[in-house]
Enzyme design. Structure first.
Site, PDB file in Angstrom:
ATOM      1  N   GLU A 109     -40.477 -23.024  48.446  1.00 34.84           N
ATOM      2  CA  GLU A 109     -40.510 -22.079  47.321  1.00 34.84           C
ATOM      3  C   GLU A 109     -39.292 -21.149  47.265  1.00 34.84           C
ATOM      4  O   GLU A 109     -39.435 -19.930  47.259  1.00 34.84           O
ATOM      5  CB  GLU A 109     -41.810 -21.273  47.379  1.00 34.84           C
ATOM      6  CG  GLU A 109     -43.035 -22.183  47.419  1.00 34.84           C
ATOM      7  CD  GLU A 109     -44.368 -21.436  47.491  1.00 34.84           C
ATOM      8  OE1 GLU A 109     -44.350 -20.223  47.747  1.00 34.84           O
ATOM      9  OE2 GLU A 109     -45.407 -22.084  47.281  1.00 34.84           O
ATOM     10  N   GLU A 214     -48.307 -31.272  47.279  1.00 40.09           N
ATOM     11  CA  GLU A 214     -49.480 -30.402  47.442  1.00 40.09           C
ATOM     12  C   GLU A 214     -50.415 -30.550  46.255  1.00 40.09           C
ATOM     13  O   GLU A 214     -50.919 -29.555  45.710  1.00 40.09           O
ATOM     14  CB  GLU A 214     -49.053 -28.931  47.597  1.00 40.09           C
ATOM     15  CG  GLU A 214     -48.094 -28.695  48.745  1.00 40.09           C
ATOM     16  CD  GLU A 214     -47.760 -27.232  48.993  1.00 40.09           C
ATOM     17  OE1 GLU A 214     -48.509 -26.352  48.527  1.00 40.09           O
ATOM     18  OE2 GLU A 214     -46.745 -26.979  49.659  1.00 40.09           O
TER      19      GLU A 214
HETATM   20  C1  XIL Z   1     -51.843 -22.126  51.610  1.00 33.74           C
HETATM   21  C2  XIL Z   1     -52.944 -22.624  52.528  1.00 33.74           C
HETATM   22  O1  XIL Z   1     -53.550 -23.754  51.951  1.00 33.74           O
HETATM   23  C3  XIL Z   1     -53.940 -21.517  52.730  1.00 33.74           C
HETATM   24  O2  XIL Z   1     -54.948 -21.894  53.674  1.00 33.74           O
HETATM   25  C4  XIL Z   1     -53.228 -20.245  53.215  1.00 33.74           C
HETATM   26  O3  XIL Z   1     -54.132 -19.187  53.314  1.00 33.74           O
HETATM   27  C5  XIL Z   1     -52.113 -19.862  52.259  1.00 33.74           C
HETATM   28  O4  XIL Z   1     -51.241 -20.964  52.110  1.00 33.74           O
HETATM   29  N1  XIL Z   1     -47.934 -23.404  48.580  1.00 33.74           N
HETATM   30  C6  XIL Z   1     -47.638 -23.799  49.863  1.00 33.74           C
HETATM   31  C7  XIL Z   1     -48.690 -23.799  50.909  1.00 33.74           C
HETATM   32  O5  XIL Z   1     -46.517 -24.261  50.119  1.00 33.74           O
HETATM   33  O6  XIL Z   1     -48.193 -23.504  52.184  1.00 33.74           O
HETATM   34  C8  XIL Z   1     -49.824 -22.874  50.569  1.00 33.74           C
HETATM   35  O7  XIL Z   1     -50.849 -23.118  51.525  1.00 33.74           O
HETATM   36  C9  XIL Z   1     -50.293 -23.099  49.165  1.00 33.74           C
HETATM   37  C10 XIL Z   1     -49.193 -22.846  48.182  1.00 33.74           C
END
Ligand code: XIL
Length: 298
Positions: A109, A214
């Protein structure tokens, strides 16, 4: 992989997927919550799980502005100290999982929605060139891993997508070891994904791999059969678009089942149910839609 202690989760994770990612276990706050006192057990267990089940392991994530340990964010370090800390962190993780991790989400990000660099601890201390530096360090630590930038809200044309494209092109021009772009794809039911394949192809034309990293399709509660059907259609579309792009190396769903999914995760968010399995790990319509798109259902 946040539900590994649940046998239902483990069984599905082991048998229904050919690749896994730790979700949180490799984040800085988890591996070094206390300075110099690394805790590797959870991350190691996931690496072992992948090996035992003959799965690829996607490393997540070496550099991010979130889920950092307090000692680091509150440490009042100088830019030079931050650079050393970051270099050590990237090198330590990449070396530890060298050979186990197929691909790393190296920088997570890095951009804002308007396309400008996201102002983070790293950007403020090291300038925008921190991205080139961490890719170089990661490559030195694990020359075999595919190195990705990972970003959200870039599945269609936008100022952010354009900035990501320009960033990738300039890194490649400079010979920085960048191999791929991860498209997070945390989607909201009803979002248009029809431009995804075209967007993936544009990045692929730079000579990069691309991956959906994701994927989730969350919906406003209550869950209804109409929403589940629409979710299935969305999943199917995303899988088909990845399959239509030769450079698309994989697709990761952010969570095995809704029971342990990160939305709504403890909040009062009205959105949830983003994954392929429900709160009891029963398959949802989206599970069959994905299997059909992959050709694993007759
Ligand atoms: C999220 C996890 O799924 C959660 O359990 C945690 O509390 C916060 O992070 N983008 C990303 C991930 O790159 O690392 C994030 O994961 C979700 C958004």
């Amino acid at each position: 992989m946040t539900g590994l202690s649940d046998p239902r989760y483990r069984a599905l994770a082991a048998t229904q997927f050919s690749s896994v990612t730790p979700e949180n276990a490799m984040k800085w706050e988890r591996v070094e919550g206390n300075r110099h006192a690394h805790t590797w057990a959870a991350a190691d267990a996931i690496a072992r799980f992948a090996t035992e089940n003959d799965q690829k392991l996607r490393g997540h994530t070496l550099v991010w502005h979130d889920q950092l340990p307090r000692w680091l964010t509150d440490g009042h370090f100088t830019p030079a100290e931050l650079r050393t800390l970051l270099r050590t962190h990237v090198t330590t993780l990449a070396q530890r999982y060298a050979g186990a991790v197929t691909a790393w989400d190296v920088v997570n990000e890095p951009l804002d929605d308007d396309g400008s660099p996201h102002r983070t601890l790293w950007h403020d201390a090291l300038g925008s060139d921190y991205i080139a530096q961490v890719l170089t360090w990661a490559h030195a630590a694990d020359p075999g891993a595919r190195l990705y930038l990972n970003e959200f809200n870039v599945h269609e044309e936008s100022p952010k997508t354009k900035a990501l494209y320009n960033l990738a092109a300039s890194l490649l021009d400079r010979g920085v070891p960048l191999h791929g772009i991860g498209f997070q794809c945390h989607l909201l039911l009803g979002q248009d994904v029809s431009e995804l394949a075209r967007t993936l192809n544009r990045f692929a034309e730079l000579g990069l791999e691309v991956a959906i990293t994701e994927l989730g399709v969350r919906m406003l509660s209550p869950v209804t059969s109409a929403k589940l059907a629409a979710q299935a259609a969305c999943y199917r579309a995303v899988v088909e678009e990845c399959l239509a792009v030769p450079a698309c190396t994989g697709l990761t769903i952010w969570g095995v089942g809704d029971a342990a999914a990160w939305v709504p995760e403890g909040s009062r968010s009205p959105y949830g149910s983003p994954t392929l399995y429900d709160d009891e790990y029963r398959p949802k319509p989206a599970r069959e839609a994905v299997a059909r798109a992959l050709g694993t259902v007759p």
